[in-house]
Design an enzyme around this catalytic site. Sequence first.
Site, PDB file in Angstrom:
ATOM      1  N   ILE A 128       4.938  10.545   4.759  1.00  0.00           N
ATOM      2  CA  ILE A 128       4.040  11.177   3.790  1.00  0.00           C
ATOM      3  C   ILE A 128       2.831  11.758   4.531  1.00  0.00           C
ATOM      4  O   ILE A 128       2.344  12.831   4.183  1.00  0.00           O
ATOM      5  CB  ILE A 128       3.563  10.150   2.729  1.00  0.00           C
ATOM      6  CG1 ILE A 128       4.762   9.430   2.084  1.00  0.00           C
ATOM      7  CG2 ILE A 128       2.680  10.805   1.680  1.00  0.00           C
ATOM      8  CD1 ILE A 128       5.729  10.320   1.357  1.00  0.00           C
ATOM      9  N   GLY A 129       2.361  11.044   5.545  1.00  0.00           N
ATOM     10  CA  GLY A 129       1.238  11.536   6.325  1.00  0.00           C
ATOM     11  C   GLY A 129      -0.120  11.187   5.741  1.00  0.00           C
ATOM     12  O   GLY A 129      -1.061  11.964   5.857  1.00  0.00           O
ATOM     13  N   CYS A 132       0.223   3.036  10.766  1.00  0.00           N
ATOM     14  CA  CYS A 132       0.969   4.131  10.141  1.00  0.00           C
ATOM     15  C   CYS A 132       1.717   4.918  11.213  1.00  0.00           C
ATOM     16  O   CYS A 132       1.100   5.445  12.139  1.00  0.00           O
ATOM     17  CB  CYS A 132       0.060   5.075   9.374  1.00  0.00           C
ATOM     18  SG  CYS A 132       0.997   6.455   8.667  1.00  0.00           S
ATOM     19  N   SER A 159       0.824  -1.207   0.000  1.00  0.00           N
ATOM     20  CA  SER A 159       0.000   0.000   0.000  1.00  0.00           C
ATOM     21  C   SER A 159       0.863   1.264   0.000  1.00  0.00           C
ATOM     22  O   SER A 159       1.855   1.352   0.707  1.00  0.00           O
ATOM     23  CB  SER A 159      -0.896   0.014   1.233  1.00  0.00           C
ATOM     24  OG  SER A 159      -1.573   1.247   1.310  1.00  0.00           O
ATOM     25  N   GLY A 214      11.224  -5.064   2.489  1.00  0.00           N
ATOM     26  CA  GLY A 214      12.529  -5.085   1.823  1.00  0.00           C
ATOM     27  C   GLY A 214      12.720  -6.104   0.726  1.00  0.00           C
ATOM     28  O   GLY A 214      13.852  -6.406   0.357  1.00  0.00           O
TER      29      GLY A 214
END
Lengths: 331, 312
Positions: free
Chosen positions: A92-93, A151, A42, A270
């Site tokens: 990014i928020g 997040c 995402s 990763g």
Amino acid sequence: MAARAMQPGPPEEMTIERNDVTTDLSVDIAGVRLANPLMPASGTCGYADEYADFVDLERLGAFVTKSITRQPRAGNDYQRVVETRAGMLNAIGLANVGLEAFLTEKVPLLRRLGVPVFVNVAGTTVEDYVAVAEALEDVDVVRGVELNISCPNVRAGGIQFGTDPEQIRRITGALRSVCRRNILIVKLSPNVTDVTCTAAAAVDAGADALSMINTFTAMAIDVERRRPVLANGTGGLSGPAIRPIAVRMVHEVYEHVARQAGVPIIAMGGIQHARDAVEFLLAGATGLAVGTALFVDPGVLTHLQDGLADYMRRHGFTAVEQVVGAVPVMR
Amino acid sequence: MRTSRGVFAARVAAQRQLCAEHYRLTLSVPGFPASRPGQFIQLLCRPPYASSAPRELTWGPDSPPQLSDPELIDRQTMLRRPISLAGRRDSGDASEIDLIYRVVGTATRWLTGAEPGAELSVLGPLGNGFAPRGAGEAVLIGGGVGIPPLLYLAETLADGGTNVTAIFGARSEGLMPLRVDGAAVPREPAPSPCIADLPPQARAVLTTDDGTLGVAGTASDALLEWLRRREGGAAGLTAYCCGPEPLMRAVADICIERNLPCQLALERYMACGMGTCQSCVVKVRDTNAENGWAYKLCCTDGPVFEAADLLW
């Protein structure tokens, strides 16, 4: 290459050619059949519109959207990313177009993809999450909701929900009753002492699948200016730097929670090369998501598919499920 | 459908050091799509892993990739680096692009060692370029590593019959990323044909902060003085600018004050360059937004913006 010559040689059985068997890359994520395990993580592929120039999107196993919130969000101030050793920090928020614009402007594009779509949902209150998930029940192309409770880059909500098993139970339970047609995927934070506790809370409350892991809360400081590099102060660390920790966490959750419960894991952290993808399957993942590497090589998902098929042929695997968790447990 | 931009295997055609910090790299990129001045590429500043499958490790039965491949073998950067196009030449299917970059870190330091024939991975062309306003007269204001996209623009403008005046600045003579005819460089803002990298009909003023070459001071100071001397002031002009942010802000202020249309090519840290990572935000005026502004992306909405729209 000198570095390679010093490595021990492969075991004998690895050299056997088994090109005569057919290789089935398809996997089942809680009842949603994917043609292959690979999908974007995402937030690294937008809403699919930007990547159409670079990738055969129909070759993806599934598509995972950027986080959607009830209202549009502008996101954090600049600077939002910085590269670190074998990784990157981002803050990014949760910048996104909001639910309404997503439904009217982005869903028509997603319909054209021809692959199952999982929508990542974020919010600051349980009501926010429920409202978005409810609206997604009526969107045919959407097959799953990925609950973003991890997040690290927003002040309210996000990771606050994702590090406390009680909160995870509460929000997962609320979403469980809303997600009737869509499968419910809970995305776990690595910023916890014991990821099996948060995983168990999500599974107990009815998660159909787990995705793991989100980024690690991290920080970089500009020593000349004596201030954080990112406007947000801290950010989330992703990329190859976090892969070994992600592999360990996936393996722990698979061994202690997911296998017994029959809950599939979508792993991320990763992945750059096919061997990394295989590593996560062996650790116990059924689905595989790629994030940071997509920024460098938008075609990486199809290369990983080819590499994975190669590996399975060489080792005589005919289905991805045979690879999942196929390592001995060391205790 | 996949013709506007993509990932391309490029070969180094030539590389030359221009000054203490800048290199000029020419890449041969077969099939590189049509491009415009102001657009950029994302360059992988490390070797593709294998020429046959550039994005995947070699994985034969007798040489499976080890845990240490590849991230422990060399100290290499992971993300691509955005570099603007400084020029382009096409003949038949063959395309050559010019890049002028400044050595600032691990990625660009590695790039200085790329020999002719070496393979590099190019993603592009990206972004919206400058939007030239037909014939007439243009003034190009550049600072340091902001100069290269203006060289490409000068070529395109001159081809279209536009009169080009360039005002290019650097901190010092040894940091000017240009081939300069030293004898012809004026010490005052009176343009002359002193730069070999510009079209023959273009005229230029060079500035250095320390006064070691051309006019002492910044390019924005020289722009002010040049406008003062120019018949009609800013009338009939279009300005195009790229350089360090203080220079671009100064140029934007000068142009806005004089109603001089001005396009600026901005620079931002970015991960992808394709509009997905959402990291390269620029604050732009937006009358539809509640607070009067919105974030635009430098990579896909820019990197060229109108000066009057920018809130930086």
